[in-house]
Design a protein around this motif. Structure first.
Motif, PDB file in Angstrom:
ATOM      1  N   THR A 191       0.842  -1.192   0.000  1.00 31.73           N
ATOM      2  CA  THR A 191       0.000   0.000   0.000  1.00 31.73           C
ATOM      3  C   THR A 191       0.878   1.243   0.000  1.00 31.73           C
ATOM      4  O   THR A 191       1.760   1.414   0.848  1.00 31.73           O
ATOM      5  N   ILE A 192       0.635   2.148  -0.970  1.00 32.83           N
ATOM      6  CA  ILE A 192       1.440   3.367  -1.080  1.00 32.83           C
ATOM      7  C   ILE A 192       0.599   4.630  -0.914  1.00 32.83           C
ATOM      8  O   ILE A 192       1.156   5.732  -0.823  1.00 32.83           O
ATOM      9  N   TRP A 193      -0.723   4.474  -0.882  1.00 30.37           N
ATOM     10  CA  TRP A 193      -1.623   5.611  -0.620  1.00 30.37           C
ATOM     11  C   TRP A 193      -2.935   5.039  -0.105  1.00 30.37           C
ATOM     12  O   TRP A 193      -3.408   4.018  -0.603  1.00 30.37           O
ATOM     13  N   GLU A 194      -3.532   5.689   0.920  1.00 32.25           N
ATOM     14  CA  GLU A 194      -4.735   5.107   1.519  1.00 32.25           C
ATOM     15  C   GLU A 194      -5.597   6.187   2.164  1.00 32.25           C
ATOM     16  O   GLU A 194      -5.076   7.150   2.737  1.00 32.25           O
ATOM     17  N   LYS A 195      -6.922   6.019   2.040  1.00 27.76           N
ATOM     18  CA  LYS A 195      -7.889   6.847   2.739  1.00 27.76           C
ATOM     19  C   LYS A 195      -8.852   5.917   3.480  1.00 27.76           C
ATOM     20  O   LYS A 195      -9.427   5.004   2.870  1.00 27.76           O
ATOM     21  N   ASN A 196      -9.037   6.169   4.779  1.00 28.57           N
ATOM     22  CA  ASN A 196      -9.899   5.310   5.605  1.00 28.57           C
ATOM     23  C   ASN A 196     -10.997   6.143   6.252  1.00 28.57           C
ATOM     24  O   ASN A 196     -10.710   7.144   6.898  1.00 28.57           O
ATOM     25  N   GLY A 197     -12.249   5.708   6.067  1.00 27.98           N
ATOM     26  CA  GLY A 197     -13.364   6.197   6.873  1.00 27.98           C
ATOM     27  C   GLY A 197     -13.761   7.643   6.701  1.00 27.98           C
ATOM     28  O   GLY A 197     -14.855   8.029   7.112  1.00 27.98           O
ATOM     29  N   ILE A 198     -12.916   8.514   6.151  1.00 28.51           N
ATOM     30  CA  ILE A 198     -13.223   9.934   6.021  1.00 28.51           C
ATOM     31  C   ILE A 198     -13.199  10.308   4.533  1.00 28.51           C
ATOM     32  O   ILE A 198     -12.269   9.957   3.805  1.00 28.51           O
ATOM     33  N   SER A 199     -14.244  11.012   4.103  1.00 32.72           N
ATOM     34  CA  SER A 199     -14.326  11.418   2.701  1.00 32.72           C
ATOM     35  C   SER A 199     -13.164  12.340   2.330  1.00 32.72           C
ATOM     36  O   SER A 199     -12.690  13.143   3.138  1.00 32.72           O
ATOM     37  N   ASP A 200     -12.751  12.230   1.081  1.00 30.74           N
ATOM     38  CA  ASP A 200     -11.673  13.063   0.537  1.00 30.74           C
ATOM     39  C   ASP A 200     -12.025  13.341  -0.921  1.00 30.74           C
ATOM     40  O   ASP A 200     -11.647  12.597  -1.828  1.00 30.74           O
TER      41      ASP A 200
END
Length: 610
Positions: free
Chosen positions: A229-238
């Motif tokens: 994994t080199i980029w990740e968004k969890n649980g929060i909108s972006d």
């Protein structure tokens, strides 16, 4: 040029409307061209004939270009300007695919041409893989683990930044109505050997309301076993984000990287979650931080037989070795590039490709070799080499106005045309005082060198005597080779009666011109009945108000015809200039068959003002 030539071009677009002049064709930044500068790049094309004006539409949004949205009209020639090239007057996004279209107008309507595209880049980019999903998911392996997962959707349904438009790739639990656990692997694993640094860019709309939902970018290098994994968004909108990060950097003395695999992975358990991405691109640099890519600045088809292609390119900092590649077809052609020449690079280079074939399209690129087997490439430029078909003049005609013959001719196209030598021959005619003459050069009209446009020419052969004349053109090349046209004929008929016209100008100082006509003898009405009776004895004299002769202008036998004589008040019988005053000029014409008998006398008045 041995012959005038017609060049037949392959047209790359068809009219989309029943009326209008036809579509623009032969774009030099051809469909699919890559490595195009994002700064004020020139676009060139060919126009159909007889257009009144044209317009150009340009945008990263293909639908706006296709629908001729006024918001993306970058130039308009209304009402009477015709463009065949423009400089894009804006800084473009990069790396991005842009679409453009030329609309041609004439008195019958307009023709919308084909929508072409090109890919922009920044000069320092050596490697790029790009997908904006205009052609679906052909570059991807989708693993949707069920009915819901990655698919193509419309960007209008999501919140994505410019230049996202049209098709986008989405995993949308909200639309699906079920949880999503899916991956999309980007199948662009071309060699990236010796890359110094590389990064990933894309536009993103990540929307979630569940703390356990995630959006990830994962990578494998050199066909490894595990995804990292080199980029990740969890649980929060972006949302509405341009994502830009390094895949690896400072690899100059590290492990050699041969290829990179990228995939987008998402888990969505919330009913109001989705992830939309667009304009996915992997870009990189090879580590020579001082270099600048070569750039092709000029191309031209040399319309000789055989034809040739001239190319010019340059770079700010030259490197030891460079090559010129060529392939048949436009940039999107599946044909492979072949190297046709090697060079020691300089700031500016030129090359003439003399191995091209008629009626063929070629795309060129220049590659700089900085070390090893790695090349960095210029923009792609496309050249259209026409077919050469020899033809004669499209027209060569004559028309008569009194005793003048007007010659008119037209060419379809020209190659190396220095010009036309106009030659005249007089057919046997008892009316002519010069007798019968063979071919005589009477003028030369410059040609237009090499051109694919129709050209028109004309010449007026003035003040001819009555008789029949033949004309021909001797077309001459710059190298001295020549060819004759067909022969055409014109006839100046003799006058039907005597006439003496008023001098012009009048009053005059110091000279004036006098016109008169001599008809065919009434005792010998046909000018072709022999030499003995074909002429009359003619005198034209000038007198003062006391009847004293002051000048003799004509005193000889003359055949039937129209004549112009100049009277100069300085050149008189008395070798002195005449004073101001009223003078008379008189024409006398006799017939040799009646001795000295006069058959015509006419006198007119003229005024000399000093």
């Amino acid at each position: 040029m041995k012959k005038l030539v017609v060049f037949l071009f392959v047209l790359y677009s068809l009219p989309l409307f029943s009326q209008g002049p036809g579509a623009a064709y032969n774009p030099e930044t051809a469909n699919g061209a890559s490595n195009i500068s994002y700064l004020y790049y020139p676009l060139k094309w060919k126009n159909p004939d007889a257009i009144l004006y044209n317009e150009v539409y340009l945008s990263y949004d293909s639908s706006k270009v296709s629908n001729l949205d006024p918001a993306v009209k970058c130039i308009s020639g209304y009402p009477s300007t015709v463009y065949d090239s423009i400089y894009v007057n804006q800084q473009l996004y990069y790396p991005t695919r842009y679409f453009w279209c030329v609309v041609e107008y004439d008195s019958t309507g307009f023709t919308k041409g084909e929508v072409w595209c090109f890919y922009t880049t920044q000069q320092q980019i050596d490697f790029i893989q790009f997908d904006d999903f205009s052609f679906g998911t052909g570059k991807w392996i989708l693993d949707n683990n069920g009915n819901c997962g990655w698919k193509i959707s419309n960007s209008l349904n999501y919140n994505l930044p410019i230049p996202s438009t049209g098709n986008v790739l989405t995993a949308d639990a909200y639309q699906c109505g079920n949880p999503i656990n899916a991956t999309a692997e980007f199948q662009q694993t071309n060699s990236m050997q010796d890359m110094y640094m590389a990064k990933l860019e894309f536009e993103s709309d990540w929307k979630t309301e569940n703390i356990n939902d995630y959006a990830k970018v994962e990578m494998k290098i050199n066909e490894g076993l595990f995804w990292t994994t080199i980029w990740e968004k969890n649980g929060i909108s972006d949302r509405n984000k341009h994502v830009d990060f390094w895949l690896f950097e400072n690899n100059w003395f590290g492990d050699t990287i041969y290829n990179v695999q990228i995939r987008f992975s998402t888990y969505q358990n919330g009913v109001n979650s989705w992830w939309a991405i667009d304009n996915v691109r992997i870009i990189g640099a090879d580590g020579i931080l001082t270099h600048v890519h070569p750039y092709i600045t000029y191309s031209k088809t040399i319309l000789e037989n055989p034809p040739k292609v001239f190319l010019k390119w340059g770079q700010i900092i030259p490197v030891p070795n460079e090559k010129l590649d060529r392939k048949v077809g436009i940039p999107t052609s599946s044909n492979s590039y072949e190297t046709i020449a090697y060079f020691s690079a300089s700031y500016y280079s030129t090359f003439i490709d003399s191995t091209v074939n008629e009626s063929t399209i070629y795309t060129y690129r220049v590659g700089n070799n900085e070390w090893g087997n790695w090349y960095v490439y210029s923009n792609e430029i496309t050249v259209y080499v026409p077919a050469i078909v020899p033809v004669e003049l499209t027209s060569f005609t004559s028309s008569i106005n009194e005793n003048n013959v007007r010659l008119s001719w037209q060419t379809a196209t020209e190659t190396n045309n220095a010009g036309f030598e106009i030659q005249r021959e007089q057919v046997f005619s008892p009316q002519s005082s010069v007798g019968n003459e063979r071919w005589k050069v009477i003028s030369f009209i410059n040609g237009n060198g090499t051109t694919t446009e129709p050209q028109s020419y004309s010449f007026v052969d003035k003040n001819l005597e009555a008789g029949k004349y033949q004309y021909r053109l001797k077309q001459i090349d710059f190298d001295g080779t020549f060819e004759y046209s067909d022969i055409i004929e014109a006839e100046i008929n003799p006058p039907a009666k005597f006439s003496l016209e008023q001098n012009y100008p009048n009053p005059f100082n110091p000279s004036t011109k006098i016109h008169f006509t001599i008809p065919t003898s009434p005792l010998n009405p046909s000018p072709y009945q022999g030499e003995g009776n074909r002429e009359r004895f003619v005198t034209l004299k000038v007198f003062d108000v006391l009847g004293k002769e002051v000048a003799t202008l004509v005193n000889e036998e003359k055949p039937a015809g129209k004549y112009e004589i100049e009277f100069n008040s300085v050149e008189t019988l008395h070798a002195t200039s005449l004073p101001s005053g009223v003078y008379f000029y008189q024409l006398r014409a006799g017939d040799p068959s009646t001795g000295s008998g006069q058959v015509f006398i006419e006198t007119k008045k003229m005024i000399l003002l000093r």
